[in-house]
Design a protein around this motif. Structure first.
Motif, short mmCIF file in Angstrom:
data_model
loop_
_atom_site.label_atom_id
_atom_site.label_comp_id
_atom_site.label_asym_id
_atom_site.label_seq_id
_atom_site.Cartn_x
_atom_site.Cartn_y
_atom_site.Cartn_z
N GLY A 237 0.82 -42.08 -17.30
CA GLY A 237 2.04 -42.67 -17.84
C GLY A 237 3.25 -42.50 -16.93
N PRO A 238 3.56 -41.25 -16.53
CA PRO A 238 4.73 -41.05 -15.68
C PRO A 238 4.66 -41.86 -14.38
N HIS B 172 7.38 -35.93 -7.63
CA HIS B 172 6.98 -35.26 -8.87
C HIS B 172 6.16 -36.20 -9.75
N LEU B 173 6.62 -37.45 -9.88
CA LEU B 173 5.88 -38.40 -10.72
C LEU B 173 4.51 -38.67 -10.12
N PHE B 174 4.48 -38.83 -8.78
CA PHE B 174 3.22 -39.16 -8.14
C PHE B 174 2.21 -38.03 -8.30
N TRP B 175 2.64 -36.81 -8.03
CA TRP B 175 1.66 -35.71 -8.04
C TRP B 175 1.36 -35.20 -9.44
N SER C 298 8.45 -29.37 0.36
CA SER C 298 9.10 -30.67 0.20
C SER C 298 10.60 -30.57 0.13
N GLY C 299 11.12 -29.37 -0.05
CA GLY C 299 12.55 -29.22 -0.27
C GLY C 299 12.89 -28.92 -1.72
N MET C 300 11.86 -28.84 -2.57
CA MET C 300 12.14 -28.41 -3.95
C MET C 300 12.54 -26.94 -3.94
#
Lengths: 235, 577
Positions: free
Chosen positions: B229-230, B262-265, B323-325
């Motif tokens: 969904g996301p 975030h959505l992809f992973w 990633s920079g998170m």
């Protein structure tokens, strides 16, 4: 591990240590598991006169053969987590006080390294800019401030064991302290477009004297080139 | 129960009224799950040829840069990025999923639970044709100006967000549409899988008597339903950014590139399990049959897989350590990631324990199952290196990652897939495949697969970045160039090694020996009906008396005990039901 490139940073040895720890732990498991698999396949090949054992692993006693090894895996996992966690915190948790500051601007498809120049302030006329070559003095903490002009890039210096993505819209810090003079590769490790493969830079670790000389030589050239740069942008 | 019988009665009468079908209704717009499964299979095999060819182009360019690829021509840097992008997209979304979920799930779920068809046959046909449309959109993108998508299969923004950055305009728009349609297709398929397995089981087929393949398919379906969904939302946002200039992922318009990641992973990591679990399911069906032993720890395996499925929702940021998170997120995600090795270790140990004191016959399906398990273990243990955030600082984005995920996906998708094809081919097509060709195919595949990816682990350790058009652009990579040559030669032999399979697959369909009902002497319900099964699958819907893995039951007359046979029928004194 001779496959890893020479380490020239203060924290690279820690990463290599965690790498080796994991290598030995999973290496032993891997050999045991593959060995058992191979042994069973060879030992229990179909032979006339011998039938299989009915054994479905539904009792706790039988399941111990699976759960006890799994429990050991769990304990080792937690050990690996603990070992890696402190190394991560050391490298990424927050930089120590730095003596050298460099602004890194990544763009399709090169690296722009900016030094504050004689006045020690960024954003002034005497800033020193170097294309694709990052010069740093040996045995000093270098702080990088990473920004991107367009897409995501990733700053990777294999010999420093340092990698950090550079995200447009963000300012991301990184640091390192180099321990051996010489020239080392810098690569981009995030796909950034058709020229991604050619986004190579060089890290030059120098003695304090050589570094100071380079800065001095470069500051005169850089001011000139910054002027032409500005003029080009104005057109 | 009465409702179920009633529903099957209706399904039965529908099937009888469908006897006189035209060619189109029978082979093209069929609603029979077995035909739809073959459609998925044909599509995935066709796309595998395209995906395999892209692998050839990639490998040639890496081994011998600046030479003309035999049978193709020069590969340019932007063309290389497009080929890499399409390789990943095709293999994950248009080969692995159609094969392991589309083909095996469709064919096996109704047969294995004792149902006449899927719960929603028309929805089933619609989901296939949606996937077919998605494939055509993806293939069409090769021919639009600017070429196909070139931002990687992960399509990181803002590279994918703005046509200026890649020079690809319609290619990426079509890529987004194709992938979104693919998701829609498997959402419909997943609903069908789940409903069928939960509501259409034959009398006596309790949940704890379902074959592991069915468990794996429905756990995969649930994981997919909950995670996709996301990313569908993300795909719409990306398309809007590209077409009407919204700024969801564009920093200069107030958006955030990391949101896409975030959505992809959040989807991308569970997706690995969506394709891996059915591959394990195949291995777990094949191993007991060719060892003549029950699977070891059936309930433990199911419980572990459910645990792994749940854990897969809280590990995604291990793809984003650097990633920079916020760096404080790394350690929690590192812990969950490494912990996921526990349920997988349990599964692997259970499979090995199944072989202990078995009576092992190394027929082609078993060879692929064992080869898949042996190879997967290297993929599993190398995941620990990458799951450790500290070590990932060095290894992230290198060929070590490429080798690692190929060692997790190739064994489950291709070894698992081939094991399944050799095993169920007699049931699907009513003919036996040639055993000698099958064994040749196995040896070539197993040896060459390892010869491709072991060298790539080593180039990764040397710091070789992935998605690099010319590794020779870096002076420090010159020493590892011979490893790229080895990997490329092995890839070429690996691809040529698929010809025995293709020949076997095609020729056996016409010339193979007629398959008996139960050639492997297996227990599950699909083997208790004709090969191939008739419309409606079973002459009479079977009644289930036992679990799926009763092999070599003490005192039984034969060493297998079909699920549809009572204790009395297998020669045991009836001690109850």
């Amino acid at each position: 591990m001779r496959w890893l490139p020479q380490n020239v940073s203060t924290f690279g040895g820690d990463i290599d240590w965690v790498f080796r720890l994991i290598l030995y732990i999973v290496g032993v498991w891997f050999i045991l598991a593959e060995g058992t698999l191979l042994y069973f396949v060879l030992r229990y090949r179909r032979k006339s006169g011998r039938s299989a054992l009915f054994n479905d692993g539904e009792t706790w006693r039988e399941l111990a053969w699976v759960f006890i090894p799994a429990l050991i895996v769990l304990v080792l996992d937690l050990g690996i987590d603990a070992a890696g966690g402190s190394v991560w915190d050391k490298i990424k948790g927050g930089p120590p006080p730095a003596t050298v500051e460099v602004q890194v601007k990544a763009k399709q498809f090169n690296w722009e390294f900016t030094y504050a120049g004689p006045d020690g302030k960024f954003g002034t006329a005497d800033d020193i800019t170097s294309e694709n070559e990052l010069h740093v003095p040996i045995n000093q903490v270098v702080r990088l401030t990473l920004t991107s002009a367009d897409v995501i890039h990733s700053f990777f210096a294999p010999n420093l064991r340092l990698k950090q993505d550079i995200v447009p819209g963000r300012t991301i810090p990184a640091w390192f302290e180099a321990t051996a003079t010489g020239s080392y590769p810098i690569a981009c490790t995030e796909l950034c477009g058709f020229g991604h493969y050619s986004m190579a830079g060089t890290l030059v670790v120098q003695s304090p004297q050589d570094y100071a000389r380079w800065l001095k030589e470069h500051s005169t050239q850089s001011t000139a080139s910054a002027d032409t740069d500005r003029a080009r942008r104005a057109n | 129960m009465a409702e179920q019988v009633h529903a099957q009665g209706i399904a039965g009468s529908q099937i009888e009224s469908h006897h006189e079908l035209g060619f189109l209704r029978r082979y093209i717009f069929s609603v029979d799950h077995k035909t739809i499964a073959k459609q998925y299979l044909s599509l995935s095999l066709f796309m595998a040829i395209v995906g395999g060819f892209t692998a050839y182009l990639i490998r040639w360019q890496l081994a011998w840069p600046e030479t003309s690829v035999a049978g193709w021509g020069y590969v340019e840097p932007d063309g290389y990025n497009a080929i890499v992008t399409m390789h990943g997209t095709i293999m994950v979304f248009f080969v692995a999923m159609p094969m392991l979920l589309g083909a095996f799930g469709n064919f096996l779920i109704p047969l294995m639970v004792g149902a006449g068809d899927m719960a929603f046959p028309r929805l089933n046909a619609f989901s296939f044709w949606t996937l077919f449309t998605a494939s055509m959109v993806l293939l069409a993108s090769f021919f639009v100006p600017g070429g196909p998508a070139a931002a990687g299969w992960t399509s990181y923004a803002p590279l994918s967000d703005n046509p200026l950055y890649t020079g690809v305009n319609w290619g990426i728009n079509l890529w987004i549409i194709a992938v979104a349609l693919e998701f829609a297709s498997f959402l419909m398929g997943g609903v069908n899988f789940l409903t069928t397995a939960l509501n259409m089981r034959a009398r006596g087929m309790t949940l704890w008597r379902m074959p592991l393949m069915v468990w794996m398919e429905i756990i995969a379906a649930v994981v997919f339903l909950l995670s996709v969904g996301p990313l569908v939302a993300g795909a719409v946002m990306l398309l809007l950014d590209r077409t009407i200039g919204t700024g969801f992922f564009a920093p200069d318009r107030g958006g955030d590139p990391l949101l896409w990641q975030h959505l992809f992973w959040f989807f991308g990591h569970p997706e690995v399990y969506v394709v891996a679990l059915p591959g394990f399911g195949v291995m777990m069906e094949v191993m007991p049959v060719f060892s003549r032993k029950p699977i070891f720890g059936y309930r433990t395996i199911v419980t572990s897989v459910i645990a792994a499925g749940l854990l897969s929702f809280i590990v995604w940021a291990h793809h984003m350590f650097v990633s920079g998170m916020d760096p404080r997120l790394a350690t929690p995600f590192s812990i969950t990631t490494i912990l996921i090795s526990v349920p997988f270790a349990i599964m692997v140990f259970a499979m090995i324990a199944t072989l202990w004191r078995g009576s092992i016959s190394l027929k082609t399906p078993m060879l692929f199952a064992l080869g898949g398990l042996a190879s997967f273990m290297l993929g599993g243990v190398t995941g620990i290196f990458l799951g450790s955030a500290a070590v990932d600082i060095y290894l992230h984005g290198t060929y070590f990652v490429v080798a690692h995920f190929h060692y997790t996906l190739f064994p489950t998708v291709f070894f698992g897939g081939f094991a399944g094809l050799y095993y169920w081919y007699p049931k699907m097509f009513g003919r036996m495949m040639n055993e000698t060709l099958g064994q040749i195919h196995f040896v070539l595949t197993f040896v060459c697969f390892n010869a491709v990816f072991i060298p790539l682990f080593l180039t990764g350790l040397a710091g070789n970045p992935r998605r690099i058009y010319e590794t020779t652009a870096y002076e420090f990579l010159k020493p590892v160039q011979p490893l790229h040559v080895i990997a490329t030669i092995a890839t070429i032999v690996l691809l040529l090694g698929q010809f025995p399979f293709i020949a076997n697959f095609v020729v056996s369909m016409f010339r193979g020996a007629r398959a008996p009902q139960n050639p492997w002497q297996a227990n599950t319900l699909e083997w208790q009906t004709d090969s191939p099964p008739p419309h409606g699958n079973f002459r009479t819907i079977p009644v289930v008396f036992r679990g799926p893995y009763d092999y070599t039951v003490p005192a039984a007359a034969q060493d297998w005990a079909p699920q549809s046979q009572s204790d009395r029928e297998i020669g045991l004194a009836a001690a109850g039901g």
